[in-house]
Design an enzyme around this catalytic site. Structure first.
Site, PDB file in Angstrom:
ATOM      1  CG  HIS A   1      -2.038  -0.926   1.177  1.00 49.00           C
ATOM      2  ND1 HIS A   1      -3.087  -0.885   2.059  1.00 49.00           N
ATOM      3  CD2 HIS A   1      -2.309  -1.948   0.330  1.00 49.00           C
ATOM      4  CE1 HIS A   1      -3.946  -1.837   1.754  1.00 49.00           C
ATOM      5  NE2 HIS A   1      -3.494  -2.506   0.720  1.00 49.00           N
TER       6      HIS A   1
ATOM      7  CE1 TYR B   1      -4.899   3.973   9.131  1.00 48.48           C
ATOM      8  CE2 TYR B   1      -5.421   3.897  11.472  1.00 48.48           C
ATOM      9  CZ  TYR B   1      -4.653   3.479  10.407  1.00 48.48           C
ATOM     10  OH  TYR B   1      -3.645   2.566  10.605  1.00 48.48           O
TER      11      TYR B   1
ATOM     12  N   PRO C   1      -3.255   0.447  19.646  1.00 52.34           N
ATOM     13  CG  PRO C   1      -5.325  -0.547  19.226  1.00 52.34           C
ATOM     14  CD  PRO C   1      -4.499   0.036  20.321  1.00 52.34           C
TER      15      PRO C   1
ATOM     16  CE  LYS D   1       4.443   3.265  13.209  1.00 52.41           C
ATOM     17  NZ  LYS D   1       4.881   2.764  11.936  1.00 52.41           N
TER      18      LYS D   1
ATOM     19  CE1 TYR E   1      -0.853   4.087   9.565  1.00 49.50           C
ATOM     20  CE2 TYR E   1       0.308   2.728   7.969  1.00 49.50           C
ATOM     21  CZ  TYR E   1      -0.785   2.954   8.781  1.00 49.50           C
ATOM     22  OH  TYR E   1      -1.818   2.045   8.809  1.00 49.50           O
TER      23      TYR E   1
HETATM   24  C1  DHB Z   1      -4.789  -2.751  11.621  1.00 47.08           C
HETATM   25  C2  DHB Z   1      -4.663  -2.439  12.924  1.00 47.08           C
HETATM   26  C3  DHB Z   1      -4.269  -1.193  13.281  1.00 47.08           C
HETATM   27  O1  DHB Z   1      -4.111  -0.872  14.553  1.00 47.08           O
HETATM   28  C4  DHB Z   1      -4.016  -0.221  12.342  1.00 47.08           C
HETATM   29  O2  DHB Z   1      -3.659   1.023  12.720  1.00 47.08           O
HETATM   30  C5  DHB Z   1      -4.148  -0.535  11.032  1.00 47.08           C
HETATM   31  C6  DHB Z   1      -4.525  -1.806  10.668  1.00 47.08           C
HETATM   32  C7  DHB Z   1      -5.216  -4.108  11.210  1.00 47.08           C
HETATM   33  O3  DHB Z   1      -5.544  -4.925  12.080  1.00 47.08           O
HETATM   34  O4  DHB Z   1      -5.210  -4.389  10.014  1.00 47.08           O
END
Ligand code: DHB
Length: 400
Positions: free
Chosen positions: A76, A202, A292, A296, A382
């Site tokens: 991506h 997001y 999450p 990271k 990121y």
């Molecule tokens: C996923 C989890 C995340 O915390 C994130 O920021 C992006 C993707 C996932 O589980 O795919």
């Protein structure tokens, strides 16, 4: 008593990567894991994020565990932010010249277990470490095997890679713990549904944050911001799909499909320092937890392992302990960077209970979608500040 050079506690991403690298370098190690192999590879409770920094992907390849990841993962080059019914793309490729790799952490763990066992590595599943003695010199791991029998492993070094509820925090004296909790949690689902977008979304919505992510072209992973006290029973499938579509605000349409897994993830930030004592070292979630948002966790674990692996190589090749001595000092740079970014993303995207903070959040979010400068901050973090590029932690290629 059995002897080994490095005793590793925990067969998660950090423990497995380190074990595999050390084995290739001719250092003898054993991994002790409390759970069964089947649990690690298939339990829905073990599902984690699926975003690898570009450099994390490269480390997996260099370590020789990335073949399946390379074939089944997806590149991506950006993400989307959804705000007020509009999609804003953060174009990583243009902003920082790099992308990310989408591949589930649990799949990579399965691949690492396979590679490590095939290479003759030793993982003792269903072996729970119950105590640790002699941390300063010749540490001893005391474990209980699957039949309840106790055993001892005499090590030159012990590595704690036993995850976010690490027992090492009781065993290592004088640790300082920095921590923070957040007033929300994530309801996560894994579902069979056709792709709703080509990249992650997001979404910030007044009803709360939502995330559209994926594991493969037919498997989506989605999250909803909920209260930490949320009862999952009050979330039947229809309600989850309805809420996801509502919070995506019309920018993408999810087609309800079979939900294979449903879970609640609490959110906290935690850093333990120092990450070492005598001959004992901590890696991954055992030393630090991130919320999450931004995915990271495993990337950070790989960074720790890169630093510790290099230090252990210097010790075993040249009996040079300098890098081991400075392990915490070196690792805390990438750790606090990831803590900062995860905290920033979390605060930026979740609706906050305090009305003033909520307005500040929205101002920040508008600034992000309008300003390439802020977007660059997001993009750089990121795709990973410390796994590639100018600040990358040094990762010696494994021999052979
Ligand atoms: C996923 C989890 C995340 O915390 C994130 O920021 C992006 C993707 C996932 O589980 O795919």
């Amino acid at each position: 008593m059995r002897r080994v050079q490095v005793g590793i506690v925990g067969a998660g991403p950090a423990g497995l990567l380190l074990a595999h690298l050390l084995r290739q370098a001719g250092v003898d190690g054993v991994v002790l894991e409390a759970k069964s192999r089947q649990y690690l590879e298939t339990s829905p409770h073990r599902i984690r994020a699926g975003v690898l920094e570009w450099g994390t992907k490269e480390i997996a390849l260099k370590a020789g565990v990335g073949d399946r990841m390379l074939h089944e993962g997806l590149e991506h080059r950006g993400i989307y932010i959804a705000l007020n019914g509009r999609l804003h793309r953060i174009d990583f490729a243009t902003l920082v010249g790099q992308g990310i790799w989408v591949y589930g952490q649990q799949y990579l763990v399965r691949d690492m277990i396979n590679h490590h066992l095939q290479a003759g590595g030793e993982i003792l599943f269903e072996h729970e470490v119950v105590d640790l003695k002699q941390l300063e010199q010749n540490p001893i791991l005391i474990y209980r095997g699957p039949g309840g029998e106790e055993g001892e492993l005499l090590c030159e070094f012990v590595v704690g890679a036993d995850g976010s509820h690490s027992r090492f925090r009781e065993w290592i004296p004088g640790l300082r713990i920095y921590q923070k909790t957040y007033p929300f949690a994530w309801l996560g689902i894994l579902a069979e549904t056709p792709p709703a977008a080509s990249e992650l979304i997001y979404a910030s919505h007044e009803r709360g944050f939502a995330l559209y992510s994926m594991r493969s072209p037919s498997l989506a992973r989605n999250y909803l911001q909920v209260s930490p006290e949320e009862n999952l029973e009050t979330w039947p499938e229809e309600r989850i799909w309805e809420e996801l579509n509502l919070r995506l605000g019309g920018v993408a349409q999810l087609t309800p499909g079979p939900i294979l897994e449903k879970s609640l993830t609490l959110m906290r930030s935690l850093v333990v320092e120092p990450m070492q004592h005598g001959r004992v070292f901590l890696v991954g979630d055992a030393a630090h937890v991130v919320p999450p948002t931004g995915a990271k966790g495993m990337n950070l674990a790989f960074c720790d392992v890169a630093v510790l692996y290099r230090a252990l190589l210097a010790y075993y090749r040249d009996r040079d302990e300098t890098l081991l001595a400075s392990y915490t000092e070196t690792a805390r740079r990438h750790i606090w960077q990831a803590e900062l970014f995860s905290y920033w993303m979390t605060k930026l995207l979740h609706t906050l209970p305090d009305p003033f903070e909520e307005q500040i959040r929205l101002a920040n979010l508008r600034h992000l979608v309008e300003s390439p400068h802020v977007q660059r901050f997001l993009a750089e973090n990121y795709v990973g500040v410390y796994t590639s590029g100018r600040y990358a932690v040094a990762f010696p290629s494994p021999p052979g």
